[in-house]
Design a protein around this motif. Structure first.
Motif, PDB file in Angstrom:
ATOM      1  N   ILE A 262      -2.088  56.496  58.186  1.00  0.00           N
ATOM      2  CA  ILE A 262      -0.911  56.143  57.394  1.00  0.00           C
ATOM      3  C   ILE A 262       0.060  57.309  57.424  1.00  0.00           C
ATOM      4  N   ILE A 263       1.308  56.999  57.714  1.00  0.00           N
ATOM      5  CA  ILE A 263       2.346  58.022  57.679  1.00  0.00           C
ATOM      6  C   ILE A 263       3.307  57.707  56.547  1.00  0.00           C
ATOM      7  N   GLN A 264       3.677  58.732  55.825  1.00  0.00           N
ATOM      8  CA  GLN A 264       4.649  58.610  54.746  1.00  0.00           C
ATOM      9  C   GLN A 264       6.022  58.928  55.316  1.00  0.00           C
ATOM     10  N   ILE A 265       6.962  57.991  55.148  1.00  0.00           N
ATOM     11  CA  ILE A 265       8.303  58.152  55.733  1.00  0.00           C
ATOM     12  C   ILE A 265       9.334  58.114  54.606  1.00  0.00           C
ATOM     13  N   THR A 266      10.148  59.143  54.516  1.00  0.00           N
ATOM     14  CA  THR A 266      11.225  59.193  53.533  1.00  0.00           C
ATOM     15  C   THR A 266      12.463  58.528  54.120  1.00  0.00           C
ATOM     16  N   LEU A 267      12.973  57.524  53.427  1.00  0.00           N
ATOM     17  CA  LEU A 267      14.164  56.805  53.858  1.00  0.00           C
ATOM     18  C   LEU A 267      15.335  57.212  52.972  1.00  0.00           C
ATOM     19  N   TRP A 268      16.346  57.785  53.566  1.00  0.00           N
ATOM     20  CA  TRP A 268      17.567  58.079  52.837  1.00  0.00           C
ATOM     21  C   TRP A 268      18.506  56.888  52.951  1.00  0.00           C
ATOM     22  N   GLU A 269      19.505  56.843  52.057  1.00  0.00           N
ATOM     23  CA  GLU A 269      20.461  55.739  52.097  1.00  0.00           C
ATOM     24  C   GLU A 269      21.278  55.781  53.396  1.00  0.00           C
ATOM     25  N   PRO A 270      21.669  54.607  53.944  1.00  0.00           N
ATOM     26  CA  PRO A 270      21.471  53.267  53.383  1.00  0.00           C
ATOM     27  C   PRO A 270      20.146  52.621  53.780  1.00  0.00           C
ATOM     28  N   HIS A 271      19.302  53.359  54.523  1.00  0.00           N
ATOM     29  CA  HIS A 271      18.031  52.786  54.982  1.00  0.00           C
ATOM     30  C   HIS A 271      17.138  52.392  53.806  1.00  0.00           C
ATOM     31  N   ALA A 272      17.153  53.219  52.738  1.00  0.00           N
ATOM     32  CA  ALA A 272      16.256  52.981  51.608  1.00  0.00           C
ATOM     33  C   ALA A 272      16.534  51.637  50.946  1.00  0.00           C
TER      34      ALA A 272
END
Length: 613
Positions: A262-272
């Motif tokens: 499992i990989i944790q991916i941080t999504l910044w806007e506007p992707h989030a």
């Protein structure tokens, strides 16, 4: 039909057996250079396919001939490009189906090519009038690029040979830029930009600027964080919404797959916000340009991040996948099945059984309930019809608002009244609003260019003595057109489906198009945008109507109409009847109109609170 096709598009196999206007996308597998015809136009011939791209022949694709008066307006396609064509006319020429874009008709096209820059988006070239492809179109184009056997190259001056290029790519083991960047979790390394396909396990949001995605493709990487199963109490299980692993133990047992997959991916806007609004847990998603980096904690695991694109701040890097035809998705699903067969989850199975029991109990209760009572004079819309309603046209209504048929709107029994002395009469109109599902079958004016009209408002300027000194004129453009709506409910035996005109005024037009009116005849870019939006409202109706007008037919033949029903808000109102429209005493004339039974008012319906997305 290919999974993942944009709304109102057909695959190439369907296009080959269709006659009339279609929207289609495919990979260019053969190109004949542009040539001057015997007339006044230039012609470009090319062939597209969306399956069996490696079989070495092109006869099973759709051949297209695109005509334009200027060679610069032809789509500059190369083999391996993905091309989009809207409102392409398919006909039989010399016994073979062919897509034809006539010189006199603007057939919008877009060409997609993978970019050399691995951090960039898939580029799109559009014409003859520039426009912005929809998210669904760009997503499907991206998936086609990834199965194209032709390697990326800049647009060549001369036509390369398709089979030789494909063979050379296979021999050298090279693939397209997009394919080279696709990576499994087991192969990711620090300081990479990769594309990933996997399952959403969890989406966590702690602020308004970003969200954290927990993501797996069921392959294992020793540099990933270890997630323990329900039965494993010996290992650290931080990370419940804890970006840097500061928390020592999870607040809840981990229900996803265990191990380092499992990989944790941080999504910044506007992707989030896009992922949170368009995807759900357990869905398969494709992520582009994920930056892999090590955790800030010493000795920490690898993580991913998708930043805001500075050049395209509104662009998103999350896409739906082709569940049926993408081999990477099929391999992922196989790995998932193998994992859960080898690691059964009793808690998950128990939860599933509980949900199943609740569903069975609810079904039993529904069977015991009497059927809902239908209100007098109102016809319920059937479920089969609702399933076909367009999702591109949305209404702004209160929750729980129930749609009723157009027949019941026209024949609303609340208009029938009885006076105190027993005289029955019907009100000419009431100020009411409705929610209904209709099909648009005609429009006026005949040309979309005339949907916006010029309004001149004259006013007088006064001096300090309140004497008029000069006239001032305010000029602006307003939306003003009319749609013919048809009931989608089955009519009474022997009766046609009810129809009514829906007038669209300026503010309601602004809400429909999310744009102010302008001179469409002098603004081809805005005209193309409006036409593109109207495709969601009425399909190929404009082509059908244009053809019927050219042939001198009184009304369009709707047998080939490609539109689907749309939800819309309808307002009922009244205007002065035609018998007394010239009267200067409309409001105060208590006797109304003297023409027969006319009350002096004409009933009308208008479209409002309806938007094309």
């Amino acid at each position: 039909m290919l999974a993942g096709l944009p709304p109102k598009y057909v695959d190439v196999a369907s296009a080959l057996v269709t006659r009339g206007a279609i929207n289609v996308m495919g990979v260019v597998v053969d190109v004949l250079g542009a040539r001057k015809t015997n007339g006044t136009s230039f012609c470009l011939t090319f062939t597209i396919k969306d399956s069996n791209l490696n079989n070495g022949h092109t006869w099973d694709g759709l051949k297209i001939r695109y005509f334009k008066e200027n060679e610069s307006l032809l789509p500059p396609v190369s083999e391996g490009d993905v091309v989009l064509l809207r409102e392409l006319w398919v006909k039989v020429i010399n016994g073979q189906p062919m897509g034809v874009a006539a010189q006199t008709i603007n057939v919008p096209w877009a060409i997609f090519r993978p970019d050399r820059d691995p951090t960039a988006h898939v580029a799109a070239i559009t014409g003859p009038v520039p426009f912005e492809p929809t998210y669904a179109e760009k997503s499907f184009a991206s998936s086609l690029l990834e199965i194209s056997p032709v390697t990326f190259r800049a647009a060549p001056a001369s036509k390369p040979d398709f089979t030789q290029t494909a063979a050379a790519a296979a021999a050298s083991g090279s693939t397209s830029t997009s394919q080279r960047r696709f990576t499994l979790i087991k192969d990711v390394e620090d300081r990479q930009f990769v594309d990933l396909i996997g399952e959403i396990l969890k989406i966590h949001s702690s602020d308004s600027e970003k969200a954290t995605l927990y993501f797996t493709d069921y392959t294992e990487n020793e540099k990933m964080f270890y997630y323990a199963s329900d039965n494993d109490d010996n290992l650290d299980q931080g990370r419940e919404g804890d970006e840097y692993n500061y928390i020592g133990r999870q607040k809840k047992k981990w229900k996803g797959p265990s191990g380092r997959m499992i990989i944790q991916i941080t999504l910044w806007e506007p992707h989030a916000s896009f992922v949170q609004g368009n995807f759900e847990v357990n869905e398969i998603i494709r992520l582009k340009n994920v930056r892999i980096k090590g955790s800030r904690v010493e000795g920490g695991s690898l993580e991913g991040v998708i930043h805001t694109n500075r050049d395209k701040p509104h662009g998103v890097n999350a896409f739906r996948v082709d569940m049926k035809n993408d081999p990477r998705v099929q391999e992922l699903l196989s790995r998932k099945t193998e994992y859960w067969e080898a690691h059964p989850n009793p808690q998950k199975r128990g939860a599933d059984e509980e949900v199943g029991s609740k569903k069975r109990a609810n079904t039993k209760k529904q069977r015991m309930k009497p059927p809902p009572k239908k209100e007098e004079g109102q016809t319920a819309l059937t479920l089969s019809i609702k399933d076909q309603v367009s999702t591109d046209v949305k209404t702004r209504t209160d929750p729980g608002t129930r749609p009723i048929s157009l027949h019941d709107i026209i024949n609303n029994p609340s208009h029938n009244n009885k006076s105190p002395d027993g005289i029955e009469y019907r009100l000419p109109f009431q100020n009411l609003t409705y929610l209904s599902t209709v099909r648009i079958v005609d429009y006026y004016p005949h040309c979309v260019e005339d949907f916006a009209v010029l309004q001149e408002n004259r006013s007088l300027a006064y001096d300090r003595n309140r004497d008029p000194v000069e006239a001032q004129t305010c000029v602006r453009w307003e939306w003003r057109f009319c749609l013919l709506a048809e009931d989608i409910s089955p009519p009474a035996p022997g009766q046609p489906k009810p129809r009514t005109r829906l007038f669209v005024s300026n503010q309601d037009g602004e809400h429909l198009f999310r744009a102010n009116a302008t001179n469409l005849r002098e603004n081809p870019i805005k005209l193309a945008e409006i036409r593109s939006q109207l495709l969601a409202l009425w399909g190929n109706l404009e082509e059908i109507k244009t053809k019927s007008l050219e042939e001198g037919k009184p009304s369009p033949d709707l047998s080939s109409l490609s539109s689907v029903p749309v939800n819309c808000c309808i307002k009922e109102y009244g205007i002065a009847c035609s018998h007394r429209r010239g009267s200067t005493d409309i409001i105060t004339n208590s006797q109304g109109c003297t023409d027969g039974d006319c009350f002096g008012w004409e009933r009308r319906f208008g479209l409002f609170k309806t938007t094309i997305h």
